[in-house]
Scaffold this active site. Sequence first.
Site, PDB file in Angstrom:
ATOM      1  N   HIS A 205      47.380 -16.040  21.449  1.00  0.00           N
ATOM      2  CA  HIS A 205      47.190 -15.940  20.000  1.00  0.00           C
ATOM      3  C   HIS A 205      48.255 -16.697  19.222  1.00  0.00           C
ATOM      4  CE1 HIS A 205      44.748 -12.115  20.950  1.00  0.00           C
ATOM      5  NE2 HIS A 205      43.944 -13.156  20.802  1.00  0.00           N
TER       6      HIS A 205
ATOM      7  N   ASP B 241      37.350 -17.974  25.929  1.00  0.00           N
ATOM      8  CA  ASP B 241      38.315 -16.982  26.405  1.00  0.00           C
ATOM      9  C   ASP B 241      37.591 -15.943  27.259  1.00  0.00           C
ATOM     10  OD1 ASP B 241      40.396 -15.201  26.714  1.00  0.00           O
ATOM     11  OD2 ASP B 241      40.183 -14.356  24.696  1.00  0.00           O
TER      12      ASP B 241
ATOM     13  N   GLU C 199      29.452 -12.470  20.958  1.00  0.00           N
ATOM     14  CA  GLU C 199      29.832 -11.346  21.809  1.00  0.00           C
ATOM     15  C   GLU C 199      28.571 -10.814  22.483  1.00  0.00           C
ATOM     16  OE1 GLU C 199      31.100  -8.797  24.144  1.00  0.00           O
ATOM     17  OE2 GLU C 199      32.590  -9.977  23.058  1.00  0.00           O
TER      18      GLU C 199
ATOM     19  N   HIS D   1      33.893 -15.736  23.193  1.00  0.00           N
ATOM     20  CA  HIS D   1      34.059 -14.404  23.790  1.00  0.00           C
ATOM     21  C   HIS D   1      34.869 -13.550  22.811  1.00  0.00           C
ATOM     22  CE1 HIS D   1      33.324 -17.055  27.267  1.00  0.00           C
ATOM     23  NE2 HIS D   1      32.916 -15.992  27.932  1.00  0.00           N
TER      24      HIS D   1
ATOM     25  N   SER E  90      41.400 -12.740  18.595  1.00  0.00           N
ATOM     26  CA  SER E  90      41.271 -14.095  18.062  1.00  0.00           C
ATOM     27  C   SER E  90      40.342 -14.192  16.853  1.00  0.00           C
ATOM     28  CB  SER E  90      40.828 -15.056  19.157  1.00  0.00           C
ATOM     29  OG  SER E  90      39.664 -14.607  19.811  1.00  0.00           O
TER      30      SER E  90
END
Length: 273
Positions: free
Chosen positions: A18, A160, A113, A41, A95
């Site tokens: 991050h 990610d 997601e 993600h 994120s």
Amino acid sequence: MNYRHIYHAGNFADCMKHALLVSLLQHFLRKDSPFLVLDTHAGIGRYDLESAEAEKTGEYHDGIGKLWNQPPDSPLAPWLELVRKAGGPRFYPGSPLLTSLMLRPQDLLICCEKHPVDKRTLYRLFAGQPNVSVHERDAYESLRALLPPKTARRGLVLIDPPFEEPGEFDRLATALQTIHSRFAAAMVAVWYPIKHRTPIRQFHNSVEQAGYRNVLVAELLMRAPHNPDTLNGAGLLVIKPPYGFAERAQDQLNCLKAALGAHEALVSELVPE
């Protein structure tokens, strides 16, 4: 999918990822033209570090828990300021929330997601924010469905994955090809865990052989990567990093190394421009 990031939120790998993400996004803010961020993600966006799940592992104690007292001029300060803005120290922003805090009205964040419960949580977090959209969609399928962007010529694709299934590095290599064919101008950031070196070398070799230019790798190792059953470190591979990012990233990783007692912090050029 059984993976729940709440058990790992705020750990050393999150902090590394991050802090570097915020540095990448700062580059886009230097120009008035809009930019897109595609977070493949996304997770739930914000994590309660006082929850039973977070306390069960306690990983955040050796991550964000050791970083609150950084001085104002620390290389980590811009990221830590956003963490506090998002509700830290109790709540840790993932994120998508960090990115949303840096957006201007003309910029756009697309979050994907796959898990339906997590998607609904993320959707509620961003309700009422017109430049943030949330999709219940497979991460890799989203690259074909959502790229190239219609309203921005600049952008960052953040990949990610949880690495809970075999073959993730192969899927990443394919994903990079998809991004290159559909949005060649994009900056791409790929997070990966470091357990032992063999799969990392193979992934790096695949990137080199694919013909990409201007590829940088940043890695933070908590210990030597000899045990394949342990998360020994984390890496971020960046395609088309902005000018000066390598130096800023090295400063940030050095700061994390000192504060977290890490084994090694390294930024290197994988493929030149």
